[in-house]
Design an enzyme around this catalytic site. Structure first.
Site, PDB file in Angstrom:
ATOM      1  CG  ASP A  98      -2.133   0.913   1.026  1.00 15.09           C
ATOM      2  OD1 ASP A  98      -2.146   1.703   0.058  1.00 15.09           O
ATOM      3  OD2 ASP A  98      -3.075   0.852   1.843  1.00 15.09           O
ATOM      4  CD1 TRP A  99       0.939   7.002   0.260  1.00 20.06           C
ATOM      5  CD2 TRP A  99       0.222   6.576  -1.823  1.00 20.06           C
ATOM      6  NE1 TRP A  99       1.058   8.167  -0.480  1.00 20.06           N
ATOM      7  CE2 TRP A  99       0.624   7.936  -1.751  1.00 20.06           C
ATOM      8  CE3 TRP A  99      -0.239   6.083  -3.051  1.00 20.06           C
ATOM      9  CZ2 TRP A  99       0.574   8.810  -2.842  1.00 20.06           C
ATOM     10  CZ3 TRP A  99      -0.304   6.961  -4.136  1.00 20.06           C
ATOM     11  CH2 TRP A  99       0.100   8.311  -4.020  1.00 20.06           C
TER      12      TRP A  99
END
Ligand code: BGC
Length: 774
Positions: free
Chosen positions: A295-296
């Protein structure tokens, strides 16, 4: 081949959930409609594996590390693409996508196409109801449609992967992201997860209007302490495996070929540095041969923050890595294959390899997984959208997509209260539409609105006005705030703090025959990074409601929100309450359909609505205690200041404009071997005066087990439409996957003993039968 068979079995289950049924008997789970089914994916394709290996053999280390890199729109440069960048997220302009892809397939050395990803969570341009709402529909078809049209519109602009479905089970209504999945139950979430994967990918995601699905956030992101986004999660192995992992497993078995690791730490180990989760369970136990993206900036966040000036390092915190190289090694070795936004594996890969902290074998494995998915996606054959950028726009908001969004929104609404049959309202009477969400487009789309445009949305006022043959009038009452957290004034961003508009609202209500009162949250109040510490209606909306009540006019409250709310203060003052969630682009039409009775509401709550926030977490599938709640005694597990042992509205609850009777639960046998099957049949009759939908629900409980079992667990449901007076029989099949459970060593066990089976139309289902597992 083994894998292929497993996948097929799961697809069978999913499709039969939504199977249209002729005649009087509904087979709700695992019936044998196999002929109609294509496998989720073809068996591992040797030709593809050969192409992957041939390409990999040509790649330099630098090119391999570039392939692992996933960059957001604002970090992409043509130079980066020429170097062999792997994937891009959040570029959605079709001309830009086409140009970037052209650079990749014409100007990079190996001409490997880029993978373009986006968060198409509940629609791209045709925004569907939020996933929590679709959960409330108890209708996997609604989830299939949402995913299918979302994929079609996304693929039209050149996207090929969506960061969906979000399948995080959550018992935390304070958490804003409870809006993004199907609520508190692992089984409902599993059915919806598989349905969404099927809608997104179809039988073969190389299809030109299909995307690769990426279930997220792996794992246990739905249980952050205090409901505060990104916060720590700590739980037993049995909890993890019985509650939080099943929807991921269902998504993978349905064919999802990518997955996203979560921001949170699980038992002290951040998910994107968690080898147990990513390598042992996902890639090992589950045989997942696709790739995991972080994630990110989750890889960067593995680092410790510098003690003096934490702000100097923007992404840090978990403190399981000393620095960038350390974080890169930890993530890659744990099983991250593609790094989103931060660039540590790419930047430090060569150094780490030299130091022996990562291996070429693992780099090759990551790249192989990415290439495999790109080949399976058909990107090498058709790297571009089938539509030119000019044509892409015409694929948006098509009539079939809009019709499906309207239908899904109607099917998602839950009638919580309807004293004296206030609803449906009479469309030939003068109707006042009042409230901060009455003439509102923006909030109707909910959080994660894709590329939805506020202007596409139909307001409640417009929807009501279109169907109302008498006059429709309006007053806002008060104004909610759309201020983002972190913006000036964003520390208390509720709005609706003044009663200055109440007098006008009262006057408008008084002059009408009936009132629709549109209350709730703004879309900024749920979704990522939007946790709340209360669950009440924000601002002074409760007072507005009481002011409208004082007019004596018949009125119905329609709620728009992304989480369970605490409605204790209004429940007795509102004769009718319709939970509409954030319904998407067709909001106003769908609300009018239900309010005026064109559509009879049949949704059920996918999560418990507490009396007040202090009860949280409160969920139907809780474990028992040695001192079960008993309001007429002391020394048992209860809140002394709450009048009930239960939530205000329980999981699985929802009313209709007609009435139903669920009766005659019977089992096919009273005892079964561990590997045997038992079926449970139950009759459902529409005992009222109009057609309607009922969701027949089947729960089980294992009263004596080596690990205390949840008091109830949903193991089957079927939404049926019945004409007035019509009756049907619904049959559910139960096997070891239902009556077994995971223990604290991660083993799936089926223990001998009694299993109680409950059937009804909410989690309070009262019909009961038992069988014994031998
Ligand atoms: C969210 C993910 C999302 C990603 C890319 C993150 O902040 O947690 O759900 O897919 O951003 O937009």
């Amino acid at each position: 081949m083994f894998r292929f068979t497993r996948r097929l079995a799961i697809v069978v289950a999913v499709v039969t959930f939504s199977a249209a049924v002729a005649g009087g008997v509904v087979a709700a789970t695992r019936s044998s409609d196999e002929a109609a089914l294509a496998p989720a994916r073809q068996p591992a394709d040797r030709a593809i594996e050969r192409r992957v290996n041939a390409l990999l053999a040509q790649m330099t280390l630098k090119e391999k590390l570039e392939q692992i890199q996933l960059l957001p729109d604002f970090k992409v440069t043509p130079e980066e693409i020429r170097n062999g960048l792997g994937s891009i997220l959040s570029v959605t302009d079709p001309a830009q996508i086409r140009e970037y892809q052209r650079i990749a397939v014409e100007e990079s050395r190996l001409k490997i196409p880029l993978l373009f990803a986006f968060d198409t969570i509940h629609g791209f341009r045709t925004v569907f109801p939020i996933p929590l709402a679709t959960g409330a529909s108890f209708d996997p078809r609604a989830a299939v449609d949402d995913a299918r049209y979302g994929a079609r519109e996304s693929a039209a602009v050149g996207l090929k992967q969506t960061y969906a479905p979000m399948v995080d089970v959550s018992h935390e209504p304070r958490w804003g992201r409870i809006s993004e999945a199907a609520g508190e139950d692992p089984y409902l979430n599993s059915v919806m997860a598989a349905a969404r994967v099927k809608g997104t990918q179809g039988g073969d995601y190389s299809g030109r209007n299909k995307l690769i699905a990426s279930p997220k956030h792996f794992a246990a992101y739905g249980q952050p302490e205090a409901g505060r986004d990104y916060n720590t999660t700590d739980m037993s192995e049995q909890r993890l495996r019985n509650f939080y992992l099943p929807p991921f497993k269902a998504a993978i078995d349905a064919g999802a070929d990518t997955a996203m690791c979560a921001f949170n730490a699980l038992n002290g180990v951040p998910a994107c540095g968690n080898r147990y989760l990513l390598t042992r369970i996902l890639k090992g136990e589950w045989d997942f041969d696709g790739f995991v993206e972080s994630d990110w900036t989750a890889v960067a966040e593995l680092r410790a923050c510098p003690p003096q000036n934490p702000a100097d390092v923007p992404e840090c915190g978990h403190g399981v890595a000393a620095d960038g190289p350390d974080a890169a090694a930890l993530a890659l070795n744990a099983g991250v294959d593609s790094e989103m936004t931060s660039t540590f594996i790419r930047d430090f890969g060569s150094q780490l390899l030299g130091e022996g902290r990562i291996s070429m074998r693992r780099i090759d494995d990551a790249v192989r997984r990415i290439l495999r998915v790109k080949f399976r996606a058909g990107l090498f054959e058709h790297p571009y959208s089938q539509f030119t950028p000019e044509q892409a726009e015409a694929q948006m908001l098509k009539p079939d997509a809009l019709a499906a969004a309207r239908k899904a929104a109607g099917r998602s609404m839950v009638l919580l209260r309807n004293e004296g049959g206030v609803l449906p309202l009479d469309p030939s009477k003068k109707t006042a539409v009042i409230g901060p969400l009455a003439k509102n487009k923006h909030d109707m789309l909910g959080p994660w609105w894709g590329r939805g445009d506020d202007n596409d949305a139909v307001t409640v006022f417009d929807g009501i006005d279109e169907q109302n043959t008498a006059a429709t009038t309006y007053a806002e009452g008060c104004k909610l705030s759309n201020t983002e957290v972190g913006a000036p004034g964003g520390h208390d961003p509720e709005g609706c703090g003044s009663d200055a508009g109440f007098a006008e609202a009262v006057a408008v209500a008084s002059a009408a025959d009936q009132v629709v009162l549109a209350l709730g949250e703004t879309r900024e109040m749920s979704g990522e990074a939007n946790s709340r510490s209360t669950l009440d209606l924000p601002g002074r909306q409760e007072e507005l409601l009481r002011a409208i009540k004082a007019t004596g006019k018949p009125f119905a409250v329609v709620l728009f929100n992304g989480r369970p709310l605490a409605l204790e203060n209004i429940v007795d003052d509102a004769p009718a309450i319709l939970e509409a969630w954030f319904p998407g682009v067709q909001a106003g039409h769908a609300v009018a359909d239900v309010v005026f009775g064109k559509v009879n509401p049949g949704g059920k709550l996918p999560a418990s609505f507490p009396y007040r926030v202090g009860q949280v977490p409160i969920y139907y599938n809780h474990e028992p205690t040695g001192r079960p709640c008993n309001k007429s005694a002391k020394y048992n597990s209860q809140h002394r200041d709450i009048p009930s042992c239960d939530p205000l509205f329980r999981f699985g609850f929802g009313l209709s404009y007609t009435t139903f009777d669920v009766s005659n639960l019977r089992l096919s046998s009273s005892s079964v071997g561990r590997n045997g099957r038992v079926s449970a049949s139950v009759d459902v009759a529409n005992t009222g005066g109009r057609e309607g939908d009922e969701v027949v629900q089947l729960y089980i409980n294992d009263p004596v087990a080596s690990i205390s079992q949840p008091v109830r667990r949903l193991r089957g449901f079927e939404r049926v439409t019945l004409a007035a007076g019509e009756q049907r029989t619904v049959t559910f099949k139960l096997d070891r996957s239902d009556f077994g459970f995971y223990d604290n060593r991660g083993r799936f066990v089926v223990e001998p003993g009694r299993i109680d089976v409950y059937a009804g139309n909410s989690s309070a289902a009262e019909l009961k039968q038992s069988f014994t597992v031998r």
